[in-house]
Design a protein around this motif. Structure first.
Motif, PDB file in Angstrom:
ATOM      1  N   ALA A  48      42.145  17.243   5.504  1.00 15.56           N
ATOM      2  CA  ALA A  48      42.733  16.919   6.806  1.00 15.56           C
ATOM      3  C   ALA A  48      42.789  18.165   7.681  1.00 15.56           C
ATOM      4  O   ALA A  48      42.532  18.101   8.887  1.00 15.56           O
ATOM      5  N   GLU A  49      43.092  19.305   7.068  1.00 13.98           N
ATOM      6  CA  GLU A  49      43.131  20.558   7.818  1.00 13.98           C
ATOM      7  C   GLU A  49      41.741  20.931   8.343  1.00 13.98           C
ATOM      8  O   GLU A  49      41.601  21.410   9.471  1.00 13.98           O
TER       9      GLU A  49
ATOM     10  N   ALA B 240      49.805  16.860  -2.384  1.00 15.60           N
ATOM     11  CA  ALA B 240      48.440  16.328  -2.296  1.00 15.60           C
ATOM     12  C   ALA B 240      47.557  17.365  -1.611  1.00 15.60           C
ATOM     13  O   ALA B 240      47.069  17.168  -0.501  1.00 15.60           O
ATOM     14  N   ASP B 241      47.365  18.493  -2.288  1.00 17.67           N
ATOM     15  CA  ASP B 241      46.700  19.638  -1.687  1.00 17.67           C
ATOM     16  C   ASP B 241      45.250  19.381  -1.265  1.00 17.67           C
ATOM     17  O   ASP B 241      44.871  19.753  -0.153  1.00 17.67           O
ATOM     18  N   PRO B 242      44.414  18.753  -2.108  1.00 25.60           N
ATOM     19  CA  PRO B 242      43.037  18.501  -1.650  1.00 25.60           C
ATOM     20  C   PRO B 242      42.982  17.605  -0.406  1.00 25.60           C
ATOM     21  O   PRO B 242      42.171  17.833   0.487  1.00 25.60           O
TER      22      PRO B 242
ATOM     23  N   VAL C 285      34.087  11.127   6.048  1.00 26.17           N
ATOM     24  CA  VAL C 285      33.554  10.180   5.066  1.00 26.17           C
ATOM     25  C   VAL C 285      34.307  10.304   3.735  1.00 26.17           C
ATOM     26  O   VAL C 285      34.552   9.308   3.053  1.00 26.17           O
ATOM     27  N   GLN C 286      34.707  11.497   3.375  1.00 20.98           N
ATOM     28  CA  GLN C 286      35.424  11.732   2.113  1.00 20.98           C
ATOM     29  C   GLN C 286      36.901  11.359   2.207  1.00 20.98           C
ATOM     30  O   GLN C 286      37.560  11.165   1.171  1.00 20.98           O
ATOM     31  N   LEU C 287      37.424  11.256   3.408  1.00 24.34           N
ATOM     32  CA  LEU C 287      38.856  11.131   3.619  1.00 24.34           C
ATOM     33  C   LEU C 287      39.479   9.873   3.006  1.00 24.34           C
ATOM     34  O   LEU C 287      40.439   9.963   2.245  1.00 24.34           O
TER      35      LEU C 287
END
Length: 137
Positions: free
Chosen positions: A78-79, A71-73, A103-105
Motif C-alpha cells: 500500500a505504501e 500486516a507488514d507486507p 494487481v497483487q493488492l
C-alpha cells in the motif's frame, strides 16, 4: 498463534495491538475489514480510470491500518502504491507504474485478513501458554 515465520503477519505487532485495544480489538478489526475492502476497491477503480490522485488516500489509509495489525507486507505494498500515486500526481502522469502492485493488492489483502480473523476468533483452539497446562477438550 500462527507460525513466527509467517510472512504475512508480524505476530508480535498483532499481539501488541490486541493487548492495547483490549475489548475493542474485534470491533476495530471489523473496521479494518470494512475499510480495507473499500480501499482496495477504490485503488482498483482509480487504476482502471488512470486517476493517480484517487489512489493516494485509500492507499494511505490501508497502509496505516495494516501496520496497526502487523500486516507488514500489505502495508508495504500500500505504501508503494501511495508513493507511486503521489509521484504521478506531482508529475501529472498516469499511475501505470503502480499496476503490478495493484494487481497483487486484493489477493494479499484477502489472505492477510483471513489470517488476522482466524487468529482473532475466540473459538479457535489455542496452545496453552503456561507451562504444564493442557488444553481442555
Amino acid at each position: 498463534m500462527s507460525s513466527a515465520s509467517d510472512p504475512l503477519v508480524n505476530w508480535d505487532a498483532f499481539s501488541n495491538a490486541r493487548a492495547e485495544l483490549g475489548a475493542n480489538f474485534v470491533r476495530i478489526l471489523g473496521y479494518f475489514r470494512e475499510d480495507g475492502v473499500k480501499s482496495v476497491s477504490q485503488i482498483e477503480d482509480a487504476m482502471r480510470s488512470q486517476n493517480a490522485a484517487a489512489m493516494v488516500l485509500p492507499a494511505h489509509t490501508l497502509k496505516g491500518e495494516s501496520r496497526q495489525f502487523g500486516a507488514d507486507p500489505l502495508a508495504e505494498i500500500a505504501e508503494m502504491i501511495e508513493a507511486i500515486a503521489r509521484d504521478c500526481v506531482e508529475s501529472r502522469d498516469t499511475p501505470s507504474p503502480a499496476l503490478e502492485h495493484v494487481v497483487q493488492l486484493r489477493p494479499l489483502f484477502e489472505s492477510t485478513l483471513a489470517l488476522l480473523e482466524r487468529e482473532a476468533n475466540p473459538l479457535v483452539a489455542r496452545k496453552p501458554t503456561a507451562f504444564g497446562r493442557r488444553p481442555a477438550f
